[in-house]
Scaffold this motif. Structure first.
Motif, PDB file in Angstrom:
ATOM      1  N   GLY A  47       0.800  -1.210   0.000  1.00 19.87           N
ATOM      2  CA  GLY A  47       0.000   0.000   0.000  1.00 19.87           C
ATOM      3  C   GLY A  47       0.834   1.260   0.000  1.00 19.87           C
ATOM      4  N   ILE A  48       0.497   2.194   0.888  1.00 23.67           N
ATOM      5  CA  ILE A  48       1.102   3.516   0.816  1.00 23.67           C
ATOM      6  C   ILE A  48       2.101   3.779   1.928  1.00 23.67           C
ATOM      7  CG2 ILE A  48      -0.872   4.524  -0.359  1.00 23.67           C
ATOM      8  CD1 ILE A  48      -1.584   5.756   2.390  1.00 23.67           C
ATOM      9  N   ASP A  49       2.459   2.737   2.685  1.00 21.60           N
ATOM     10  CA  ASP A  49       3.494   2.888   3.703  1.00 21.60           C
ATOM     11  C   ASP A  49       3.148   3.977   4.725  1.00 21.60           C
ATOM     12  OD1 ASP A  49       5.709   2.625   5.176  1.00 21.60           O
ATOM     13  OD2 ASP A  49       7.113   3.410   3.682  1.00 21.60           O
ATOM     14  N   PHE A  50       2.214   3.602   5.569  1.00 23.52           N
ATOM     15  CA  PHE A  50       1.738   4.552   6.565  1.00 23.52           C
ATOM     16  C   PHE A  50       2.720   4.590   7.732  1.00 23.52           C
ATOM     17  CE2 PHE A  50      -0.862   6.341   9.849  1.00 23.52           C
ATOM     18  CZ  PHE A  50      -1.749   7.152   9.184  1.00 23.52           C
ATOM     19  N   SER A  51       3.823   5.317   7.578  1.00 29.03           N
ATOM     20  CA  SER A  51       4.766   5.376   8.686  1.00 29.03           C
ATOM     21  C   SER A  51       4.737   6.773   9.284  1.00 29.03           C
ATOM     22  CB  SER A  51       6.168   5.047   8.204  1.00 29.03           C
ATOM     23  OG  SER A  51       6.670   6.121   7.472  1.00 29.03           O
ATOM     24  N   LEU A  52       4.641   6.828  10.593  1.00 30.95           N
ATOM     25  CA  LEU A  52       4.570   8.119  11.258  1.00 30.95           C
ATOM     26  C   LEU A  52       5.955   8.661  11.551  1.00 30.95           C
ATOM     27  CD1 LEU A  52       1.639   7.217  13.621  1.00 30.95           C
ATOM     28  CD2 LEU A  52       1.556   8.644  11.592  1.00 30.95           C
ATOM     29  N   GLU A  53       6.975   7.881  11.130  1.00 30.78           N
ATOM     30  CA  GLU A  53       8.359   8.242  11.442  1.00 30.78           C
ATOM     31  C   GLU A  53       8.730   9.600  10.838  1.00 30.78           C
ATOM     32  OE1 GLU A  53      12.701   6.781  10.104  1.00 30.78           O
ATOM     33  OE2 GLU A  53      11.040   5.355   9.897  1.00 30.78           O
ATOM     34  N   ALA A  54       8.320   9.791   9.564  1.00 25.92           N
ATOM     35  CA  ALA A  54       8.644  11.048   8.882  1.00 25.92           C
ATOM     36  C   ALA A  54       8.011  12.224   9.608  1.00 25.92           C
ATOM     37  CB  ALA A  54       8.149  10.997   7.436  1.00 25.92           C
ATOM     38  N   ILE A  55       6.780  12.004  10.054  1.00 24.78           N
ATOM     39  CA  ILE A  55       6.086  13.083  10.756  1.00 24.78           C
ATOM     40  C   ILE A  55       6.846  13.446  12.018  1.00 24.78           C
ATOM     41  CG2 ILE A  55       3.963  13.725  11.930  1.00 24.78           C
ATOM     42  CD1 ILE A  55       2.445  12.090   9.990  1.00 24.78           C
ATOM     43  N   ALA A  56       7.272  12.417  12.747  1.00 23.01           N
ATOM     44  CA  ALA A  56       8.003  12.673  13.985  1.00 23.01           C
ATOM     45  C   ALA A  56       9.288  13.435  13.700  1.00 23.01           C
ATOM     46  CB  ALA A  56       8.312  11.342  14.676  1.00 23.01           C
ATOM     47  N   ARG A  57       9.932  13.077  12.580  1.00 26.98           N
ATOM     48  CA  ARG A  57      11.208  13.689  12.250  1.00 26.98           C
ATOM     49  C   ARG A  57      11.028  15.157  11.861  1.00 26.98           C
ATOM     50  NH1 ARG A  57      12.890   9.855   8.709  1.00 26.98           N
ATOM     51  NH2 ARG A  57      12.111  11.126   6.994  1.00 26.98           N
ATOM     52  N   ASN A  58       9.962  15.413  11.062  1.00 27.29           N
ATOM     53  CA  ASN A  58       9.782  16.773  10.543  1.00 27.29           C
ATOM     54  C   ASN A  58       8.992  17.666  11.475  1.00 27.29           C
ATOM     55  OD1 ASN A  58      11.077  16.042   8.212  1.00 27.29           O
ATOM     56  ND2 ASN A  58       9.186  15.416   7.202  1.00 27.29           N
TER      57      ASN A  58
ATOM     58  N   LYS B  72      -1.828   2.598  -6.129  1.00 28.20           N
ATOM     59  CA  LYS B  72      -1.320   3.469  -5.073  1.00 28.20           C
ATOM     60  C   LYS B  72      -2.284   4.643  -4.829  1.00 28.20           C
ATOM     61  CE  LYS B  72       3.281   3.416  -3.811  1.00 28.20           C
ATOM     62  NZ  LYS B  72       4.661   3.430  -4.199  1.00 28.20           N
ATOM     63  N   SER B  73      -2.784   5.221  -5.932  1.00 25.48           N
ATOM     64  CA  SER B  73      -3.749   6.323  -5.805  1.00 25.48           C
ATOM     65  C   SER B  73      -5.011   5.842  -5.107  1.00 25.48           C
ATOM     66  CB  SER B  73      -4.114   6.870  -7.180  1.00 25.48           C
ATOM     67  OG  SER B  73      -3.039   7.576  -7.705  1.00 25.48           O
ATOM     68  N   VAL B  74      -5.493   4.671  -5.524  1.00 24.95           N
ATOM     69  CA  VAL B  74      -6.736   4.158  -4.931  1.00 24.95           C
ATOM     70  C   VAL B  74      -6.512   3.865  -3.447  1.00 24.95           C
ATOM     71  CG1 VAL B  74      -8.404   2.275  -4.995  1.00 24.95           C
ATOM     72  CG2 VAL B  74      -7.568   3.245  -7.112  1.00 24.95           C
ATOM     73  N   ALA B  75      -5.319   3.320  -3.121  1.00 19.22           N
ATOM     74  CA  ALA B  75      -5.022   3.045  -1.720  1.00 19.22           C
ATOM     75  C   ALA B  75      -5.027   4.342  -0.911  1.00 19.22           C
ATOM     76  CB  ALA B  75      -3.661   2.350  -1.599  1.00 19.22           C
ATOM     77  N   MET B  76      -4.456   5.401  -1.527  1.00 16.47           N
ATOM     78  CA  MET B  76      -4.443   6.713  -0.885  1.00 16.47           C
ATOM     79  C   MET B  76      -5.882   7.160  -0.616  1.00 16.47           C
ATOM     80  SD  MET B  76      -2.396   9.955  -2.410  1.00 16.47           S
ATOM     81  CE  MET B  76      -1.560   9.241  -3.693  1.00 16.47           C
ATOM     82  N   ALA B  77      -6.729   6.999  -1.634  1.00 14.25           N
ATOM     83  CA  ALA B  77      -8.127   7.407  -1.494  1.00 14.25           C
ATOM     84  C   ALA B  77      -8.820   6.589  -0.402  1.00 14.25           C
ATOM     85  CB  ALA B  77      -8.864   7.227  -2.820  1.00 14.25           C
ATOM     86  N   TRP B  78      -8.525   5.298  -0.359  1.00 13.30           N
ATOM     87  CA  TRP B  78      -9.171   4.431   0.620  1.00 13.30           C
ATOM     88  C   TRP B  78      -8.776   4.836   2.042  1.00 13.30           C
ATOM     89  CZ3 TRP B  78     -12.829   0.628   0.368  1.00 13.30           C
ATOM     90  CH2 TRP B  78     -13.010  -0.118   1.537  1.00 13.30           C
ATOM     91  N   VAL B  79      -7.456   4.965   2.264  1.00 14.93           N
ATOM     92  CA  VAL B  79      -6.988   5.338   3.603  1.00 14.93           C
ATOM     93  C   VAL B  79      -7.568   6.703   3.998  1.00 14.93           C
ATOM     94  CG1 VAL B  79      -4.961   5.917   4.987  1.00 14.93           C
ATOM     95  CG2 VAL B  79      -4.884   3.991   3.426  1.00 14.93           C
ATOM     96  N   GLY B  80      -7.553   7.643   3.033  1.00 12.49           N
ATOM     97  CA  GLY B  80      -8.109   8.964   3.322  1.00 12.49           C
ATOM     98  C   GLY B  80      -9.571   8.871   3.713  1.00 12.49           C
ATOM     99  N   PRO B 135       2.906   9.337  -0.194  1.00 18.11           N
ATOM    100  CA  PRO B 135       1.476   9.060  -0.358  1.00 18.11           C
ATOM    101  C   PRO B 135       0.695   9.337   0.931  1.00 18.11           C
ATOM    102  CG  PRO B 135       2.751   7.306  -1.302  1.00 18.11           C
ATOM    103  CD  PRO B 135       3.734   8.197  -0.622  1.00 18.11           C
ATOM    104  N   LEU B 136       1.370   9.218   2.062  1.00 17.04           N
ATOM    105  CA  LEU B 136       0.700   9.483   3.337  1.00 17.04           C
ATOM    106  C   LEU B 136       0.140  10.903   3.365  1.00 17.04           C
ATOM    107  CD1 LEU B 136       0.007   8.651   6.200  1.00 17.04           C
ATOM    108  CD2 LEU B 136       2.259   9.413   6.905  1.00 17.04           C
ATOM    109  N   THR B 137       0.917  11.865   2.828  1.00 20.30           N
ATOM    110  CA  THR B 137       0.439  13.249   2.765  1.00 20.30           C
ATOM    111  C   THR B 137      -0.870  13.322   1.990  1.00 20.30           C
ATOM    112  OG1 THR B 137       2.725  13.923   2.675  1.00 20.30           O
ATOM    113  CG2 THR B 137       1.088  15.585   2.108  1.00 20.30           C
ATOM    114  N   GLY B 138      -0.889  12.604   0.839  1.00 21.07           N
ATOM    115  CA  GLY B 138      -2.096  12.593   0.028  1.00 21.07           C
ATOM    116  C   GLY B 138      -3.276  12.041   0.820  1.00 21.07           C
ATOM    117  N   ALA B 139      -3.028  10.916   1.496  1.00 27.63           N
ATOM    118  CA  ALA B 139      -4.109  10.282   2.257  1.00 27.63           C
ATOM    119  C   ALA B 139      -4.620  11.222   3.347  1.00 27.63           C
ATOM    120  CB  ALA B 139      -3.623   8.970   2.862  1.00 27.63           C
TER     121      ALA B 139
END
Lengths: 275, 263
Positions: A47-58, B72-80, B135-139
C-alpha cells in the motif's frame, strides 16, 4: 363467538418476538472486509506505507511552517489581486459557457425528453467518459495543447461542469411528473415543442441550482488549475509553495475562503427564492 | 355567459433585474479576461492532432506500471476515506441539533464549511512540510477534505432521522449513547454508508490529481509524461484512469443502490 375468542387468545399466546430481519453476520462481514482492505492499503509493500516516522522527524520544522499559516502576510495582498480576478473571470466564463452547452445536452440524456434510445445512450456514454477525468488532468493536457494562460483553464472547467450539470439535471427530468409532457404529445407537439413548452419550465429551478453549485465548484477548482499553468491563483500558489512562504499561502487560502463563503450565501439566498 | 380571460402575466421585476445583473457580470468577465480568443479557432485541429498522438499508437508496455501507480492512488483514497470517516462520524453528532449545545454545534459547522472551501491539493501543500512528499500526505489531505463533506452530510442525515424512535428510546430511559445506537443509527445507516461510498468515489478522482504536487500515484506519472510530451504513454494513462474510475464508480454505485433500496 366464544370459539373465535379462544382462537384469538391462542394466537396472542403464541405470538413471539418476530425473528430479526436480515442476517446478523452481514454487517460484521462488511466491517471485516473494510478492515482487511485498510490493512492492505496501509502495509509498506502493498500500500502507501503509513509510517509516522517522517512526521516525527519533521515535526519541529514543519510545525513552525504550519504556524505561519495562522499569520497571513497582508503586504502580499496587492500581488494577489490580479490572480484573484483572473480566477473569478475563469469561473464565471466557464459557468456561463457550461450552462449554455448543458441545457440541450441534459434534455438529450433524459428518457422523457429524448425517446430515441441510440442518441441518448451515445450522449450518455460520452459524458460518462468526460466526467471520469479530473479537471486538473484536462488542464494539464490542454496547457500542452493551447499554451499557458486562462484559456486552457476555462476549457477544462467547461468540460468538468458539463458533466456535472447534465447528470444532475437529466436526473431531475426523470424524476419529474411525465403528465405535462404527455399532454404536450397529445396536443400534437413534436419533441422539440414538448421540451420547450413543458420540460423546460419544470427543470429551470434545478438547472439554476446546479449552475450556482457549479459556480462555487469553479471558484475552488480554478484556484488550483494554475498549478499546471492554467492561470489564476494557482500560479501564485505554485510560486509561494516552492519558497515555503506559508504566510503568503495563508493569505491566498483566506481569499478563497471568503469568496467561496460569499458565493455560498448568495446562492443560498437565490435558492430560497426559487423554491 | 362568463368570459374567461387569460390571467395576466405576473410582472417579474426581480427576475429581469437578476437577468440583467447576471448578463452584465458574464459579459464583463468575457470582456476583461486576458485571453487570446483567436487561439480557439485552431483548437479543434489541435485537439484532433493530440488525440491522434495519444491514441493512434498507445504505448501498452506502460500498462503494468500505470496499474501499479493507480493502485497506489486508490489506496491513498481508501486510507483517506477511512480516516475521514473515523474523524467525521463523532464530529457529525457534535454538529447535529439535539445532540450538542449550540456553541459546539456552530463551531463544528463553521469548521466543516472552512474545510469544504479549501481544495484538497492546497490542504496537501499546507501539511507536506510536516509529512513530506509521500502518499501518506495525500491520504491525510484527503482525510481532512473528507471531514468537511462527511461531517456536513452526517449532521444533515442525523437531523433528518424520524424523531419517533429517538423519543421512544428517551422515554424508556436511554442515555445519549443508547439514543444514538437505537434511535438514530438504525434509520441513518443507509444514508451514512451511501455517502461514505460516494466520498470514496470523489477521493479516487482527487487522489489522481494530488499526484501533481508529487505525492505519488497515477497523478505523478501523468504529470511527468505530459511534461516529457510522451503522448503515446499519456494516452495509455488516461485510458487506465478512465477505466479504473468508471469501474470503481460502477461497483460503489451498485452497492449504494442496494443499500438505499434496502435489500
Amino acid at each position: 363467538m366464544s370459539a373465535r375468542g379462544a382462537t384469538v387468545a391462542r394466537t396472542i399466546a403464541t405470538l413471539d418476538i418476530p425473528p430479526r430481519p436480515g442476517c446478523q453476520w452481514k454487517p460484521w462481514c462488511a466491517v471485516g472486509l473494510v478492515a482487511i482492505i485498510t490493512v492492505i492499503t496501509l502495509s509498506p509493500q502493498w500500500g502507501i506505507d503509513f509510517s509516522l516516522e517522517a512526521i516525527a522527524r519533521n515535526w519541529q520544522n514543519g510545525a513552525e511552517k504550519i504556524l505561519q499559516l495562522l499569520v497571513p502576510d497582508w503586504s502580499f495582498f496587492p500581488r494577489t489581486v490580479p490572480a484573484l480576478l483572473e480566477t473569478l473571470q475563469m469561473a464565471v466564463i466557464a459557468t456561463a459557457v457550461a450552462a449554455v452547452v448543458s441545457l440541450p445536452l441534459s434534455l438529450a440524456t433524459a428518457r422523457l425528453t429524448n425517446p430515441n434510445g441510440y442518441s441518448r445512450r451515445l450522449v450518455r456514454a460520452v459524458l460518462n467518459v468526460i466526467r471520469s477525468i479530473p479537471d486538473l488532468l484536462y488542464a494539464a493536457i490542454l496547457v500542452a495543447m493551447v499554451g499557458v494562460g486562462a484559456l486552457p483553464g476555462i476549457i477544462a472547467l467547461v468540460l468538468f461542469n458539463v458533466g456535472i450539470i447534465v447528470k444532475m439535471v437529466s436526473e431531475s427530468i426523470e424524476a419529474n411528473d411525465p403528465g405535462a409532457l404527455e399532454a404536450g404529445r397529445a396536443a400534437g407537439g413534436n419533441q422539440v415543442q414538448i421540451n420547450r413548452a413543458s420540460a423546460l419550465p419544470d427543470i429551470m429551478p434545478s438547472f439554476i441550482n446546479q449552475t450556482l453549485y457549479v459556480l462555487e465548484l469553479n471558484v475552488r477548482a480554478s484556484a488550483v488549475l494554475g498549478l499546471v499553468g492554467a492561470g489564476g491563483l494557482g500560479l501564485l500558489i505554485d510560486a509561494v509553495r516552492t519558497f515555503y512562504r506559508y504566510d503568503q499561502l495563508s493569505l491566498i487560502i483566506l481569499e478563497i475562503l471568503i469568496i467561496v463563503m460569499a458565493l455560498d450565501l448568495l446562492s443560498n439566498a437565490v435558492r430560497r427564492r426559487l423554491v | 355567459m362568463t368570459v374567461l380571460t387569460i390571467p395576466s402575466r405576473r410582472r417579474a421585476w426581480g427576475r429581469s433585474t437578476a437577468m440583467i445583473i447576471v448578463g452584465a457580470v458574464v459579459i464583463g468577465a468575457f470582456w476583461s479576461v486576458d485571453v487570446n480568443w483567436a487561439r480557439l479557432a485552431d483548437l479543434p485541429a489541435q485537439v484532433m492532432h493530440y488525440l491522434w498522438l495519444m491514441f493512434s499508437d498507445p504505448n501498452w508496455s506502460k500498462v503494468p506500471e500505470a496499474l501499479g501507480q493507480t493502485w497506489k492512488s486508490v489506496a491513498m483514497a481508501w486510507v483517506g476515506t477511512v480516516i475521514g470517516i473515523l474523524l467525521s462520524f463523532p464530529l457529525g453528532f457534535l454538529a447535529a441539533r439535539g445532540f450538542s449545545p449550540a456553541p459546539v454545534r456552530w463551531s463544528m459547522r463553521v469548521g466543516f464549511a472552512i474545510i469544504r472551501a479549501v481544495p484538497e491539493i492546497i490542504i496537501a501543500i499546507a501539511i507536506l512540510s510536516v509529512t513530506g512528499l509521500t502518499p501518506l500526505t495525500g491520504a491525510l489531505a484527503l482525510a481532512i477534505g473528507s471531514v468537511g463533506t462527511l461531517g456536513k452530510w452526517g449532521y444533515e442525515a442525523i437531523e433528518g432521522v424520524d424523531p419517533g424512535p429517538i423519543e421512544a428510546t428517551r422515554a424508556s430511559g436511554g442515555n445519549i449513547a443508547q439514543i444514538l445506537r437505537w434511535g438514530v443509527w438504525p434509520s441513518a445507516t443507509p444514508d451514512f454508508i451511501s455517502f461514505w461510498l460516494y466520498r470514496f468515489e470523489i477521493n479516487v478522482r482527487s487522489s489522481a490529481v494530488l499526484g501533481l504536487i508529487g505525492v505519488g500515484g497515477i497523478g505523478d506519472m501523468l504529470t511527468s509524461y505530459t511534461q516529457f510530451r510522451e503522448w503515446s504513454t499519456v494516452g495509455v494513462l488516461i485510458i487506465v484512469v478512465v477505466i479504473v474510475t468508471m469501474g470503481i464508480d460502477a461497483i460503489s454505485g451498485a452497492i449504494r443502490r442496494r443499500i438505499v433500496e434496502g435489500t
